[in-house]
Design a protein around this motif. Structure first.
Motif, PDB file in Angstrom:
ATOM      1  N   LYS A  25       0.814  -1.219   0.000  1.00 41.71           N
ATOM      2  CA  LYS A  25       0.000   0.000   0.000  1.00 41.71           C
ATOM      3  C   LYS A  25       0.854   1.279   0.000  1.00 41.71           C
ATOM      4  N   PHE A  29       0.726   5.000  -4.538  1.00 47.83           N
ATOM      5  CA  PHE A  29       0.496   6.337  -5.111  1.00 47.83           C
ATOM      6  C   PHE A  29       1.663   7.286  -4.873  1.00 47.83           C
ATOM      7  N   PRO A  31       3.440  11.162  -4.374  1.00 41.94           N
ATOM      8  CA  PRO A  31       3.011  12.309  -3.556  1.00 41.94           C
ATOM      9  C   PRO A  31       2.395  13.429  -4.400  1.00 41.94           C
ATOM     10  N   LEU A  32       1.122  13.294  -4.634  1.00 44.08           N
ATOM     11  CA  LEU A  32       0.410  14.201  -5.527  1.00 44.08           C
ATOM     12  C   LEU A  32       0.320  15.626  -4.965  1.00 44.08           C
ATOM     13  N   VAL A  67      10.252  21.753   1.868  1.00 45.12           N
ATOM     14  CA  VAL A  67       8.792  21.742   1.990  1.00 45.12           C
ATOM     15  C   VAL A  67       8.377  20.329   2.412  1.00 45.12           C
ATOM     16  N   TYR A  71       1.302  14.125   7.570  1.00 41.54           N
ATOM     17  CA  TYR A  71       0.082  13.391   7.934  1.00 41.54           C
ATOM     18  C   TYR A  71       0.212  13.023   9.401  1.00 41.54           C
ATOM     19  N   ILE A  72      -0.854  12.455   9.949  1.00 43.05           N
ATOM     20  CA  ILE A  72      -0.778  12.155  11.386  1.00 43.05           C
ATOM     21  C   ILE A  72       0.294  11.116  11.703  1.00 43.05           C
ATOM     22  N   PHE A 122       0.346  28.744  -0.876  1.00 44.81           N
ATOM     23  CA  PHE A 122       1.737  28.443  -1.240  1.00 44.81           C
ATOM     24  C   PHE A 122       2.282  29.454  -2.267  1.00 44.81           C
ATOM     25  N   PHE A 185     -10.089  20.146   8.214  1.00 43.09           N
ATOM     26  CA  PHE A 185      -9.072  20.567   7.245  1.00 43.09           C
ATOM     27  C   PHE A 185      -9.548  21.742   6.390  1.00 43.09           C
ATOM     28  N   LEU A 215      -8.259   9.812  -6.498  1.00 39.26           N
ATOM     29  CA  LEU A 215      -8.130   9.819  -5.039  1.00 39.26           C
ATOM     30  C   LEU A 215      -9.136  10.763  -4.379  1.00 39.26           C
ATOM     31  N   TYR A 344      -9.268  11.419  14.861  1.00 37.69           N
ATOM     32  CA  TYR A 344      -8.151  12.286  14.487  1.00 37.69           C
ATOM     33  C   TYR A 344      -8.345  13.657  15.119  1.00 37.69           C
TER      34      TYR A 344
HETATM   35  C1  B12 Z   1      -3.535   8.557  -1.208  1.00 39.88           C
HETATM   36  C2  B12 Z   1      -3.674   8.450   0.303  1.00 39.88           C
HETATM   37  C3  B12 Z   1      -2.816   7.599   0.970  1.00 39.88           C
HETATM   38  C4  B12 Z   1      -1.730   6.815   0.249  1.00 39.88           C
HETATM   39  C5  B12 Z   1      -0.446   7.568  -0.075  1.00 39.88           C
HETATM   40  C6  B12 Z   1      -0.290   8.997   0.360  1.00 39.88           C
HETATM   41  C7  B12 Z   1       0.484   9.824  -0.653  1.00 39.88           C
HETATM   42  N1  B12 Z   1       1.369   9.238  -1.430  1.00 39.88           N
HETATM   43  O1  B12 Z   1       0.278  11.010  -0.707  1.00 39.88           O
HETATM   44  C8  B12 Z   1      -1.438   5.646   1.233  1.00 39.88           C
HETATM   45  C9  B12 Z   1      -2.202   4.450   0.730  1.00 39.88           C
HETATM   46  C10 B12 Z   1       0.026   5.277   1.424  1.00 39.88           C
HETATM   47  C11 B12 Z   1      -2.051   6.174   2.511  1.00 39.88           C
HETATM   48  C12 B12 Z   1      -1.782   5.600   3.710  1.00 39.88           C
HETATM   49  C13 B12 Z   1      -2.306   6.060   4.900  1.00 39.88           C
HETATM   50  N2  B12 Z   1      -3.218   7.013   5.067  1.00 39.88           N
HETATM   51 CO1  B12 Z   1      -3.909   8.085   3.612  1.00 39.88          CO
HETATM   52  N3  B12 Z   1      -4.831   9.037   2.294  1.00 39.88           N
HETATM   53  C14 B12 Z   1      -4.658   9.178   1.004  1.00 39.88           C
HETATM   54  C15 B12 Z   1      -5.754  10.087   0.416  1.00 39.88           C
HETATM   55  C16 B12 Z   1      -6.896   9.195  -0.082  1.00 39.88           C
HETATM   56  C17 B12 Z   1      -5.395  11.046  -0.706  1.00 39.88           C
HETATM   57  C18 B12 Z   1      -4.191  11.975  -0.453  1.00 39.88           C
HETATM   58  C19 B12 Z   1      -3.998  12.880  -1.631  1.00 39.88           C
HETATM   59  O2  B12 Z   1      -3.209  12.604  -2.506  1.00 39.88           O
HETATM   60  N4  B12 Z   1      -4.757  13.979  -1.715  1.00 39.88           N
HETATM   61  C20 B12 Z   1      -4.726  14.912  -2.821  1.00 39.88           C
HETATM   62  C21 B12 Z   1      -3.647  15.998  -2.660  1.00 39.88           C
HETATM   63  C22 B12 Z   1      -3.736  17.013  -3.767  1.00 39.88           C
HETATM   64  O3  B12 Z   1      -3.931  16.647  -1.440  1.00 39.88           O
HETATM   65  P1  B12 Z   1      -2.952  16.603  -0.185  1.00 39.88           P
HETATM   66  O4  B12 Z   1      -2.028  15.464  -0.295  1.00 39.88           O
HETATM   67  O5  B12 Z   1      -3.761  16.727   1.042  1.00 39.88           O
HETATM   68  O6  B12 Z   1      -2.078  17.948  -0.356  1.00 39.88           O
HETATM   69  C23 B12 Z   1      -2.687  19.239  -0.267  1.00 39.88           C
HETATM   70  C24 B12 Z   1      -2.779  19.841   1.141  1.00 39.88           C
HETATM   71  O7  B12 Z   1      -2.748  18.891   2.178  1.00 39.88           O
HETATM   72  C25 B12 Z   1      -1.689  20.851   1.233  1.00 39.88           C
HETATM   73  N5  B12 Z   1      -0.381  20.435   1.740  1.00 39.88           N
HETATM   74  C26 B12 Z   1       0.109  19.229   2.013  1.00 39.88           C
HETATM   75  N6  B12 Z   1       1.371  19.327   2.432  1.00 39.88           N
HETATM   76  C27 B12 Z   1       1.716  20.605   2.424  1.00 39.88           C
HETATM   77  C28 B12 Z   1       2.912  21.243   2.725  1.00 39.88           C
HETATM   78  C29 B12 Z   1       2.970  22.615   2.581  1.00 39.88           C
HETATM   79  C30 B12 Z   1       4.235  23.331   2.928  1.00 39.88           C
HETATM   80  C31 B12 Z   1       1.855  23.349   2.093  1.00 39.88           C
HETATM   81  C32 B12 Z   1       1.927  24.785   1.827  1.00 39.88           C
HETATM   82  C33 B12 Z   1       0.656  22.713   1.805  1.00 39.88           C
HETATM   83  C34 B12 Z   1       0.601  21.335   1.965  1.00 39.88           C
HETATM   84  O8  B12 Z   1      -1.536  21.287  -0.108  1.00 39.88           O
HETATM   85  C35 B12 Z   1      -1.812  20.217  -1.024  1.00 39.88           C
HETATM   86  C36 B12 Z   1      -2.561  20.812  -2.196  1.00 39.88           C
HETATM   87  O9  B12 Z   1      -3.755  21.391  -1.733  1.00 39.88           O
HETATM   88  C37 B12 Z   1      -6.165  10.859   1.713  1.00 39.88           C
HETATM   89  C38 B12 Z   1      -7.569  11.422   1.716  1.00 39.88           C
HETATM   90  C39 B12 Z   1      -7.531  12.845   1.204  1.00 39.88           C
HETATM   91  N7  B12 Z   1      -8.564  13.208   0.531  1.00 39.88           N
HETATM   92  O10 B12 Z   1      -6.606  13.605   1.399  1.00 39.88           O
HETATM   93  C40 B12 Z   1      -5.926   9.833   2.822  1.00 39.88           C
HETATM   94  C41 B12 Z   1      -5.513  10.311   4.212  1.00 39.88           C
HETATM   95  C42 B12 Z   1      -4.516  11.412   4.061  1.00 39.88           C
HETATM   96  N8  B12 Z   1      -4.857   9.136   4.796  1.00 39.88           N
HETATM   97  C43 B12 Z   1      -5.048   9.031   6.064  1.00 39.88           C
HETATM   98  C44 B12 Z   1      -4.533   7.974   6.864  1.00 39.88           C
HETATM   99  C45 B12 Z   1      -5.025   7.929   8.289  1.00 39.88           C
HETATM  100  C46 B12 Z   1      -3.653   7.048   6.347  1.00 39.88           C
HETATM  101  C47 B12 Z   1      -3.050   5.874   7.112  1.00 39.88           C
HETATM  102  C48 B12 Z   1      -2.553   6.148   8.516  1.00 39.88           C
HETATM  103  C49 B12 Z   1      -4.186   4.834   7.124  1.00 39.88           C
HETATM  104  C50 B12 Z   1      -3.910   3.434   7.222  1.00 39.88           C
HETATM  105  N9  B12 Z   1      -4.590   2.772   8.111  1.00 39.88           N
HETATM  106  O11 B12 Z   1      -3.163   2.899   6.439  1.00 39.88           O
HETATM  107  C51 B12 Z   1      -1.876   5.432   6.193  1.00 39.88           C
HETATM  108  C52 B12 Z   1      -0.510   5.960   6.626  1.00 39.88           C
HETATM  109  C53 B12 Z   1      -0.007   7.140   5.833  1.00 39.88           C
HETATM  110  C54 B12 Z   1       1.339   7.702   6.245  1.00 39.88           C
HETATM  111  N10 B12 Z   1       2.326   7.638   5.391  1.00 39.88           N
HETATM  112  O12 B12 Z   1       1.537   8.187   7.313  1.00 39.88           O
HETATM  113  C55 B12 Z   1      -5.945  10.113   6.600  1.00 39.88           C
HETATM  114  C56 B12 Z   1      -5.105  11.175   7.319  1.00 39.88           C
HETATM  115  C57 B12 Z   1      -5.692  11.703   8.587  1.00 39.88           C
HETATM  116  C58 B12 Z   1      -4.786  12.753   9.177  1.00 39.88           C
HETATM  117  N11 B12 Z   1      -5.371  13.570  10.047  1.00 39.88           N
HETATM  118  O13 B12 Z   1      -3.606  12.858   8.910  1.00 39.88           O
HETATM  119  C59 B12 Z   1      -6.634  10.595   5.272  1.00 39.88           C
HETATM  120  C60 B12 Z   1      -7.097  12.041   5.298  1.00 39.88           C
HETATM  121  C61 B12 Z   1      -7.807   9.643   5.014  1.00 39.88           C
HETATM  122  C62 B12 Z   1      -8.968   9.856   5.920  1.00 39.88           C
HETATM  123  N12 B12 Z   1     -10.092  10.265   5.408  1.00 39.88           N
HETATM  124  O14 B12 Z   1      -8.910   9.654   7.100  1.00 39.88           O
HETATM  125  N13 B12 Z   1      -2.874   7.237   2.289  1.00 39.88           N
END
Ligand code: B12
Ligand code: SF4
Length: 483
Positions: A25, A29, A31-32, A67, A71-72, A122, A185, A215, A344
């Motif tokens: 797992k 994916f 890091p989008l 940068v 995540y938690i 950003f 969020f 996603l 969370y």
């Molecule tokens: C894909 C995904 C995964 C993938 C990979 C993650 C990856 N490669 O990015 C995998 C399968 C590995 C995964 C695993 C887990 N995940 Co996950 N995952 C997701 C998912 C479905 C999509 C993430 C994504 O790509 N979003 C789209 C992009 C565009 O958005 P983003 O990443 O959030 O980034 C934006 C902002 O956050 C922000 N941002 C992020 N970082 C930064 C940094 C700076 C400086 C700035 C300015 C902005 C910024 O800007 C970005 C653009 O807007 C989310 C749900 C969600 N909708 O977010 C859950 C989610 C993030 N996952 C979650 C969890 C709990 C987990 C796991 C612990 C679950 C488990 N039992 O396995 C594991 C462990 C993850 C870890 N590494 O710690 C929770 C996180 C809860 C929290 N409070 O942190 C979420 C929200 C799911 C949920 N609904 O509960 N996950």
């Protein structure tokens, strides 16, 4: 401030970096989020994007700006990396879900923190930094995906992922489940918004290969947007996976449009079979709908189901595990994702549990939906953990995989179900080996084959005259699956 070298990091939780074991797992994916933010940086800069889930980080470098996405479960590692780079003189920016929930915890580790999505804050920060006036904290308030610069997919090392073509065409969700990250969020602005359809289609066209994974929290969240998207995708020849809610699957004929566009597997948030549990979790969108009907509808369209279930809701007792697994197997759910209820920080659930003194640890490493970090009401924490582990073992027993496969009418769907389900859970050592040998991309055609269209019984009966074509189609897929 003069910035020449930028390093963007997705830190990993310990499990993902284990030298002994690499669960598939973490290699799914790329890091989008970070690739999205990279698009706001001057393309002339030297940018490296590192994902610790799939590669060892080089920590001896000297970037000017770092940068980090938090995540938690990667929070402690993220803070460690942030401290490391600040000590080396870099400017460190932290953002993401955990920083948004607990900004005061993150702030001492960063020069700047970001709350909420980064599409508005950003680029502002990049400008301020260049002018030498960056703020300590940015909070997102403008929520739009209009005119986004194209995601810097060129920074992604595609070969390291099974599903490099992940994509998000919306943010958030129209619903308000009490355990979900989303309301916290997106506080301070809209919590559900979509891309312009033509922009989303253009992004899809830029992706090589035919398999996509959306996603989005809820791909069917806006009927108007989703319908236009699916109609635009029809004819592109792709196959895709995504997530949606129970009510949206039963509503009008949107799901038919999705299937015609190439939807082959859907993550569905069933969460619980109990109405009280649903009501308590604010999951109104599931109430009053028949889960059987959902399964039947998706089945008739040849769409495989990844059912999501949560254990430990306030009404859940020791019987919940057997009840849930029995139902999922009998209904023919292809894969199941079980979770221990996890409050969370930043969610309504966390606030409620904290007020009642039910949170037993704030060790964020354990907030992975596999550990029990609160006091359940109708069983002990040990019973909850035991039941959760049992549910996984039981659902993925060979006999149950076989039984669930036979719930489908069409033989082809039965076969796909069997290969897909056993492929994820029964060959974990093989996945580990493939990841180590860096051969994940070799397995992508197999995934595409398993996701190719199913000839359902409904179609078979209506198309008896064309049985020769269907038979050839079946044979092609079987060959691909065996590869
Ligand atoms: C894909 C995904 C995964 C993938 C990979 C993650 C990856 N490669 O990015 C995998 C399968 C590995 C995964 C695993 C887990 N995940 Co996950 N995952 C997701 C998912 C479905 C999509 C993430 C994504 O790509 N979003 C789209 C992009 C565009 O958005 P983003 O990443 O959030 O980034 C934006 C902002 O956050 C922000 N941002 C992020 N970082 C930064 C940094 C700076 C400086 C700035 C300015 C902005 C910024 O800007 C970005 C653009 O807007 C989310 C749900 C969600 N909708 O977010 C859950 C989610 C993030 N996952 C979650 C969890 C709990 C987990 C796991 C612990 C679950 C488990 N039992 O396995 C594991 C462990 C993850 C870890 N590494 O710690 C929770 C996180 C809860 C929290 N409070 O942190 C979420 C929200 C799911 C949920 N609904 O509960 N996950
Ligand atoms: S339906 Fe899913 S994404 Fe939407 S609020 Fe509920 S748990 Fe979150």
């Amino acid at each position: 401030m003069l910035i020449k070298r930028v390093k963007m990091i997705l830190p990993a939780l310990t499990e993902a970096t284990s030298p002994y074991w690499r669960p598939i797992k973490y290699s799914l994916f790329p890091p989008l989020g970070l690739a999205t933010l990279a698009a706001y940086l001057d393309p002339a800069l030297e940018i490296s994007l590192q994902d610790e889930h799939v590669e060892r980080l080089n920590l001896d470098d000297n970037p000017d700006l770092v940068v980090i996405q938090v995540y938690i479960t990667n929070a402690y590692r993220a803070y460690q990396l942030a401290d490391h780079y600040r000590a080396r003189g870099a400017y460190v920016a932290l953002g993401g879900l955990h920083v948004t929930s607990l900004p005061d915890e993150a702030a001492p580790h960063a020069d700047t923190i970001f709350l909420g999505p980064g599409e508005d804050t950003f680029p502002k920060f990049v400008k301020d930094l260049a002018a030498g006036t960056p703020l300590r904290r940015y909070e997102s308030s403008v929520r739009t995906l209009k005119s986004l610069p194209p995601i810097r997919r060129d920074l992604i090392q595609r070969h390291r992922y099974l599903v490099p073509n992940s994509i998000v065409v919306s943010r958030g969700c129209p619903h308000h489940c009490t355990f979900c990250y989303k309301d916290g969020f997106f506080e301070g602005g809209r919590s559900f918004y979509t891309q312009v359809v033509d922009d989303a289609l253009a992004e899809i066209e830029r992706l090589p290969g035919k398999h996509l994974y959306f996603l989005d929290d809820h791909l069917l969240g806006s009927t108007k947007f989703a319908r236009a998207l699916f109609r635009g995708m029809r004819g592109m020849g792709g196959v895709f996976q995504g997530a949606a809610t129970v009510d949206s699957i039963l509503r009008d004929d949107l799901i038919e449009d999705a299937a015609a566009a190439g939807l082959r597997s859907l993550f569905v948030g069933f969460e619980t079979l109990s109405n009280d549990g649903l009501a308590g979790a604010g999951k109104r969108q599931n109430l009053g709908h028949s889960y059987r009907e959902v399964v039947k509808r998706l089945d008739s369209l040849g769409i495989m189901i990844n059912g999501s279930f949560v254990f430990g809701l306030d009404g859940d007792d020791r019987d919940v595990f057997r009840r849930t697994v029995d139902w999922a197997v009998e209904a023919g759910i292809t894969t199941a994702t079980f979770h221990v209820l996890t409050p969370y920080p930043g969610t309504q659930l966390f606030r409620e549990m904290e007020a009642r003194n039910r949170i037993v640890t704030r060790n964020w490493d354990l907030y992975d939906t596999r550990h029990v970090i609160y006091r359940p009401l109708c069983m002990s924490p040990a019973e909850l953990k035991y039941g959760y582990d049992w549910a996984y073992r039981e659902f993925y027993r060979w006999s149950n995989i076989f039984k669930a496969s036979t719930a489908h009418d069409s033989v082809k769907h039965q076969l796909k179900h069997f290969f897909y389900s056993s492929g994820w859970k029964k060959f974990e050592q093989a996945w580990d080996l493939v990841i180590r040998l860096k051969q994940l991309s070799q397995l992508r055609p197999m995934l595409e084959a398993v996701l190719s269209p199913v000839q359902t019984r409904r179609q078979e009966v209506g198309e008896l005259n064309r049985v020769d074509v269907a038979a050839r189609d079946d044979a092609d897929d079987f060959v691909s699956v065996k590869l």
